[in-house]
Design an enzyme around this catalytic site. Structure first.
Site, PDB file in Angstrom:
ATOM      1  N   ASN A 185      45.867  37.419  34.098  1.00 29.00           N
ATOM      2  CA  ASN A 185      45.433  38.270  34.891  1.00 29.00           C
ATOM      3  C   ASN A 185      46.255  38.866  35.727  1.00 29.00           C
ATOM      4  O   ASN A 185      46.295  40.151  35.937  1.00 29.00           O
ATOM      5  CB  ASN A 185      44.032  37.610  35.782  1.00 29.00           C
ATOM      6  CG  ASN A 185      42.933  36.990  35.127  1.00 29.00           C
ATOM      7  OD1 ASN A 185      42.488  38.114  34.080  1.00 29.00           O
ATOM      8  ND2 ASN A 185      42.244  36.366  35.614  1.00 29.00           N
ATOM      9  N   HIS A 190      42.705  42.109  34.944  1.00 27.72           N
ATOM     10  CA  HIS A 190      41.673  41.267  34.743  1.00 27.72           C
ATOM     11  C   HIS A 190      41.055  41.782  33.305  1.00 27.72           C
ATOM     12  O   HIS A 190      40.176  41.102  32.804  1.00 27.72           O
ATOM     13  CB  HIS A 190      40.719  41.593  35.781  1.00 27.72           C
ATOM     14  CG  HIS A 190      41.045  40.582  37.175  1.00 27.72           C
ATOM     15  ND1 HIS A 190      40.923  39.283  36.979  1.00 27.72           N
ATOM     16  CD2 HIS A 190      41.670  40.769  37.923  1.00 27.72           C
ATOM     17  CE1 HIS A 190      41.466  38.698  38.510  1.00 27.72           C
ATOM     18  NE2 HIS A 190      41.842  39.843  38.923  1.00 27.72           N
ATOM     19  N   ASP A 194      39.813  39.329  30.446  1.00 25.06           N
ATOM     20  CA  ASP A 194      38.421  39.337  29.720  1.00 25.06           C
ATOM     21  C   ASP A 194      38.513  39.516  28.422  1.00 25.06           C
ATOM     22  O   ASP A 194      37.645  38.730  27.491  1.00 25.06           O
ATOM     23  CB  ASP A 194      37.507  40.350  30.206  1.00 25.06           C
ATOM     24  CG  ASP A 194      37.204  40.245  31.925  1.00 25.06           C
ATOM     25  OD1 ASP A 194      37.170  39.323  32.179  1.00 25.06           O
ATOM     26  OD2 ASP A 194      36.626  41.195  32.302  1.00 25.06           O
ATOM     27  N   GLU A 220      37.915  30.134  33.178  1.00 24.25           N
ATOM     28  CA  GLU A 220      38.442  30.153  31.925  1.00 24.25           C
ATOM     29  C   GLU A 220      38.165  28.766  31.307  1.00 24.25           C
ATOM     30  O   GLU A 220      39.054  28.106  30.369  1.00 24.25           O
ATOM     31  CB  GLU A 220      40.145  30.072  32.036  1.00 24.25           C
ATOM     32  CG  GLU A 220      40.747  29.282  32.723  1.00 24.25           C
ATOM     33  CD  GLU A 220      40.921  29.386  34.284  1.00 24.25           C
ATOM     34  OE1 GLU A 220      41.625  29.091  34.947  1.00 24.25           O
ATOM     35  OE2 GLU A 220      40.024  30.375  34.838  1.00 24.25           O
TER      36      GLU A 220
END
Length: 305
Positions: A185, A190, A194, A220
């Site tokens: 990230n 981010h 994803d 996660e």
């Protein structure tokens, strides 16, 4: 829309069939109550039905009672066609489960209007079921990855534990955590994170057995619930780890590689949910502490560096 016409009188049945086709319906015909009942039990049964009350083998009211006794999701809208126009007869037909009735002789306008009411009812019921299904999916699935959410996967695990306590057997769980996911990230954003999460779920889904389940605990971290505790399950978690490690995930920024650590715990029904999760979580901690990118079982010795 398909509609069932059940009438033993060939003239009446032919006339009704012609009318329904003219009004845009796909007609299924039945010559008596037994055949009507057979048609209404099919998986693709018509959602609308016009049943004559007086028929051989089984009359319309008997058919209706059988239909209403079923626990099917899509029950038909049934219009009872009858020359029995007394109040007691009407009440008897409606009490049996008819949605509506039309007395003989009938006017075409009234018949068409009542059929249209039935069609609207069926269509509204279908919309309601679709809405309920969508809401249920939203309530039980993670919106990003599409797998079961924390509440749903833990609920499934509780049911599996109850099952093996009752019927015997065993199961294992694996808590899977993506190593150094914060770095993904921080380095790529981010959105890339994803995409990695979704990619991991896709890889895991291809390797899990039909009766295994995968859910997202949060962030996660994922949970695998796998019936059985033998060598097959042990190999399963190693395959999951190896597959993630050998996959390069595509993101909008650049290809990303990650590894996972997995903590595994097994039980035969004597362990409660909280203790089982704690054992798997402790095994995951040991996997992280001993270098990551590995599978550690809760019953394996703790080899401290």
């Amino acid at each position: 829309m398909r509609i069932l016409i059940a009438d033993d009188d060939v003239t009446s049945r032919t006339m009704l069939t012609g009318l329904m086709k003219r009004w845009g319906y796909d007609v299924v015909e039945a010559i008596d109550g037994a055949q009507a009942w057979e048609e209404l039990q099919r998986s693709d049964a018509p959602r609308l039905a016009v049943l004559d009350w007086v028929m051989p083998v089984m009359d319309g009211v008997e058919v209706i009672r059988l239909v209403r006794a079923r626990s099917a999701e899509h029950l038909p809208y049934i219009l009872l066609l009858t020359a029995k126009n007394g109040t007691d007869d009407i009440i008897r037909g409606l009490d049996a489960g008819a949605d509506d009735y039309v007395g003989k002789p009938f006017s075409l306008g009234e018949l068409r209007a009542r059929i249209q009411v039935g069609r609207r009812t069926v269509e509204l019921h279908s919309i309601l079921l679709e809405t309920q299904s969508a809401l249920n999916h939203q309530a039980t699935h993670d919106p990003l990855t599409g797998v079961l959410n924390r509440r749903a996967i833990l609920g499934h695990l509780e049911k599996e534990l109850s099952r093996i306590r009752r019927d015997g057997g065993s199961l294992s769980i694996g808590i899977l955590d993506i190593d150094h996911f914060k770095r993904v990230n921080d380095r790529y954003g981010h959105q890339a994170g994803d995409e990695v999460l979704c990619g991991c779920v896709e890889v895991l889904g291809r390797l899990l057995r039909d009766y295994d389940l995968l859910g997202r605990l949060g962030g996660e971290e994922f949970l695998v619930v796998a019936p059985g505790t033998g060598d097959e399950c042990g190999h399963l978690y190693e395959r999951l780890r190896a597959a993630i490690s050998s996959t390069t995930f595509t993101s909008r920024v650049k290809p990303v590689s990650v590894t996972v650590s997995i903590g595994v715990a097994s039980c035969d029904g004597t362990t409660c949910l909280d203790d089982l999760l704690a054992a798997a979580d402790d095994a995951l901690y040991r996997a992280k502490r001993s270098g990551r990118d590995r599978v550690v079982h809760s019953d394996s010795p703790d080899r401290r560096e």
